[in-house]
Motif scaffolding. Sequence first.
Motif, PDB file in Angstrom:
ATOM      1  N   PRO A 258       0.833  -1.215   0.000  1.00 55.19           N
ATOM      2  CA  PRO A 258       0.000   0.000   0.000  1.00 55.19           C
ATOM      3  C   PRO A 258       0.867   1.265   0.000  1.00 55.19           C
ATOM      4  O   PRO A 258       1.886   1.337   0.691  1.00 55.19           O
ATOM      5  CB  PRO A 258      -0.801  -0.110   1.306  1.00 55.19           C
ATOM      6  N   SER A 259       0.469   2.217  -0.799  1.00 55.86           N
ATOM      7  CA  SER A 259       1.134   3.512  -0.846  1.00 55.86           C
ATOM      8  C   SER A 259       0.120   4.575  -0.448  1.00 55.86           C
ATOM      9  O   SER A 259      -1.037   4.515  -0.860  1.00 55.86           O
ATOM     10  CB  SER A 259       1.669   3.776  -2.258  1.00 55.86           C
ATOM     11  N   TYR A 260       0.573   5.532   0.365  1.00 55.98           N
ATOM     12  CA  TYR A 260      -0.328   6.524   0.932  1.00 55.98           C
ATOM     13  C   TYR A 260      -0.084   7.885   0.290  1.00 55.98           C
ATOM     14  O   TYR A 260       1.043   8.231  -0.049  1.00 55.98           O
ATOM     15  CB  TYR A 260      -0.081   6.654   2.436  1.00 55.98           C
ATOM     16  N   MET A 261      -1.164   8.664   0.176  1.00 54.94           N
ATOM     17  CA  MET A 261      -1.035  10.038  -0.275  1.00 54.94           C
ATOM     18  C   MET A 261      -1.946  10.945   0.550  1.00 54.94           C
ATOM     19  O   MET A 261      -3.009  10.512   1.016  1.00 54.94           O
ATOM     20  CB  MET A 261      -1.390  10.184  -1.760  1.00 54.94           C
ATOM     21  N   VAL A 262      -1.494  12.182   0.710  1.00 56.30           N
ATOM     22  CA  VAL A 262      -2.315  13.207   1.332  1.00 56.30           C
ATOM     23  C   VAL A 262      -2.292  14.439   0.437  1.00 56.30           C
ATOM     24  O   VAL A 262      -1.353  14.656  -0.337  1.00 56.30           O
ATOM     25  CB  VAL A 262      -1.827  13.580   2.743  1.00 56.30           C
ATOM     26  N   ALA A 263      -3.328  15.237   0.541  1.00 60.62           N
ATOM     27  CA  ALA A 263      -3.388  16.526  -0.149  1.00 60.62           C
ATOM     28  C   ALA A 263      -3.755  17.584   0.877  1.00 60.62           C
ATOM     29  O   ALA A 263      -4.720  17.422   1.637  1.00 60.62           O
ATOM     30  CB  ALA A 263      -4.425  16.499  -1.263  1.00 60.62           C
ATOM     31  N   THR A 264      -2.962  18.649   0.930  1.00 59.70           N
ATOM     32  CA  THR A 264      -3.266  19.734   1.857  1.00 59.70           C
ATOM     33  C   THR A 264      -4.397  20.593   1.315  1.00 59.70           C
ATOM     34  O   THR A 264      -4.739  20.536   0.130  1.00 59.70           O
ATOM     35  CB  THR A 264      -2.047  20.641   2.076  1.00 59.70           C
ATOM     36  N   ALA A 265      -4.957  21.400   2.185  1.00 59.62           N
ATOM     37  CA  ALA A 265      -5.816  22.483   1.717  1.00 59.62           C
ATOM     38  C   ALA A 265      -4.955  23.448   0.907  1.00 59.62           C
ATOM     39  O   ALA A 265      -3.725  23.480   1.057  1.00 59.62           O
ATOM     40  CB  ALA A 265      -6.443  23.188   2.913  1.00 59.62           C
ATOM     41  N   PRO A 266      -5.541  24.221  -0.001  1.00 58.96           N
ATOM     42  CA  PRO A 266      -4.748  25.136  -0.826  1.00 58.96           C
ATOM     43  C   PRO A 266      -3.840  26.037   0.011  1.00 58.96           C
ATOM     44  O   PRO A 266      -4.265  26.609   1.020  1.00 58.96           O
ATOM     45  CB  PRO A 266      -5.811  25.946  -1.580  1.00 58.96           C
ATOM     46  N   LEU A 267      -2.583  26.133  -0.424  1.00 64.29           N
ATOM     47  CA  LEU A 267      -1.598  26.934   0.286  1.00 64.29           C
ATOM     48  C   LEU A 267      -1.802  28.424  -0.004  1.00 64.29           C
ATOM     49  O   LEU A 267      -2.411  28.802  -1.005  1.00 64.29           O
ATOM     50  CB  LEU A 267      -0.190  26.530  -0.143  1.00 64.29           C
ATOM     51  N   SER A 268      -1.255  29.245   0.876  1.00 64.66           N
ATOM     52  CA  SER A 268      -1.254  30.688   0.650  1.00 64.66           C
ATOM     53  C   SER A 268      -0.361  31.015  -0.540  1.00 64.66           C
ATOM     54  O   SER A 268       0.479  30.209  -0.954  1.00 64.66           O
ATOM     55  CB  SER A 268      -0.752  31.418   1.889  1.00 64.66           C
ATOM     56  N   ASP A 269      -0.508  32.190  -1.085  1.00 62.77           N
ATOM     57  CA  ASP A 269       0.304  32.598  -2.235  1.00 62.77           C
ATOM     58  C   ASP A 269       1.792  32.555  -1.921  1.00 62.77           C
ATOM     59  O   ASP A 269       2.603  32.122  -2.752  1.00 62.77           O
ATOM     60  CB  ASP A 269      -0.088  34.003  -2.693  1.00 62.77           C
ATOM     61  N   ASN A 270       2.187  32.991  -0.723  1.00 57.99           N
ATOM     62  CA  ASN A 270       3.608  32.992  -0.366  1.00 57.99           C
ATOM     63  C   ASN A 270       4.179  31.580  -0.335  1.00 57.99           C
ATOM     64  O   ASN A 270       5.294  31.339  -0.821  1.00 57.99           O
ATOM     65  CB  ASN A 270       3.811  33.669   0.997  1.00 57.99           C
ATOM     66  N   LEU A 271       3.432  30.642   0.231  1.00 60.40           N
ATOM     67  CA  LEU A 271       3.906  29.255   0.270  1.00 60.40           C
ATOM     68  C   LEU A 271       3.956  28.654  -1.132  1.00 60.40           C
ATOM     69  O   LEU A 271       4.890  27.928  -1.472  1.00 60.40           O
ATOM     70  CB  LEU A 271       3.002  28.421   1.175  1.00 60.40           C
ATOM     71  N   ARG A 272       2.950  28.948  -1.944  1.00 57.79           N
ATOM     72  CA  ARG A 272       2.938  28.407  -3.316  1.00 57.79           C
ATOM     73  C   ARG A 272       4.185  28.833  -4.081  1.00 57.79           C
ATOM     74  O   ARG A 272       4.780  28.034  -4.815  1.00 57.79           O
ATOM     75  CB  ARG A 272       1.711  28.900  -4.069  1.00 57.79           C
ATOM     76  N   LYS A 273       4.591  30.068  -3.920  1.00 57.07           N
ATOM     77  CA  LYS A 273       5.729  30.587  -4.676  1.00 57.07           C
ATOM     78  C   LYS A 273       7.049  29.953  -4.257  1.00 57.07           C
ATOM     79  O   LYS A 273       8.009  29.944  -5.034  1.00 57.07           O
ATOM     80  CB  LYS A 273       5.814  32.112  -4.502  1.00 57.07           C
ATOM     81  N   SER A 274       7.102  29.408  -3.046  1.00 55.05           N
ATOM     82  CA  SER A 274       8.366  28.894  -2.533  1.00 55.05           C
ATOM     83  C   SER A 274       8.573  27.404  -2.791  1.00 55.05           C
ATOM     84  O   SER A 274       9.686  26.899  -2.652  1.00 55.05           O
ATOM     85  CB  SER A 274       8.454  29.155  -1.026  1.00 55.05           C
TER      86      SER A 274
END
Length: 433
Positions: A258-274
């Motif tokens: 088994p392989s696991y995955m998670v998805a976060t809630a959408p990141l803030s613009d600052n986090l997305r850019k980094s």
Amino acid sequence: MTLQMPDSYWAATAEPGDHYLALDGQLKTSVCVIGGGYLGLSTALHLAEKGVDVVLLEAGQPGWGASGSNGGQIIPGFKSERSDLIASMGEEAGSRLFAWSGSFVDDTLDLIGRHGIRCQASRAGWLQPAHSVNSFNAYEKRVAEWQAEGIEAYMLDRSEASAALGSDWYMGAYYDPRGGRLHPLSYTRGLARAAAGAGAWIFGDTLAERVEWSGDIWTVRAATGDVQADQVLICTNAYTDSGQALVPGLAQSIVPIPSYMVATAPLSDNLRKSILPGGETAADLKKLTNHFRLEEDGSFLFGGRGDLTETDDPSSFRCVTAKLAEIFPQLKDQPIAYRWSGRVAITTDGVPHLHNPAPGLWAALGCNGRGIGFATSYGKLMSDLLSGMPALDSPVPVTAVSRIPFHVFHLIGARAALWWKNRQDTRDRHAKP
């Protein structure tokens, strides 16, 4: 019983799929494909385009298994180096398998373009981060081999990798411009639609229970009907069930992890850019691999190994979320919106397996975590073999089915192996060069 799609980020954001009815009654065809993931659908599509009469049986709906649950990375090549393949298979066979593996991304993107499949596909490039100095040195060997083959891969030092990944946890990385990305469930649904449009008969919610030879034709038996076929291809991969009477020993020839995955809630613009500002996907080569990507809506997807049970229980995902916070500490408080799991078929030698245990009966499996591009190309290859290409011309050698010793204890062994591999990763990370 209808198999339910996991409640995943992919299921929530995928293109709508067609519903395929269950088999009802008896059919006769040239080829019967068992398994409606990438490999089975690619085979059915390529056969139908050749004018071959083909029927595909899927236990759920296309994309129910690993083909709708994976990390969405189109990765060229295998985990083994070219030199390793040559050492284990010989110069000619190893070189041929390595050369074929370079076609995975091209085959996938070409097929998507030709059929207009809407799955957010792009050749975004692929990063493989190094968790230790020793792994970084091993990557240098790989990149040197690839560059000698004309592949424009290159190394990134620690500061360059940190900027590319958005994490300073890794010691460096290499970049392969051939790598791509797509939406895995949308791709599966698009493949199914293309195959059906080309003339393949696709039946969902139809579990193939056994395969029988009557002297002049194969019969695939399901609860609601039978398919008679001149040839049968089994490509159930990590979902090969030992309770099915398909090919003796096939389920025991691979280890389904088994392989696991998670998805976060959408990141803030600052986090997305980094994080992954270049749009690449990434997968490291630790003993316990982690892979990750950033979506257009800002969701960050992160995958790895869990506790070896297929579940959406948040407590079972602690290993994955802990590693996410370790590698990306800026995301440690980011809410998790989705959790899901799927199976990976692991072979003991790390390469795909192809079996032809009786005339007209084929089995192809062993994606080893690189299913999208590999399985697409493998399906194209299987369509050639089922259309009369000599087996000696196959880049994947035909071998006998080989049971893994003490396979009945594979879950116990896998848990012990995961514990040991985690210890090895920790030791390697802190080892001096």
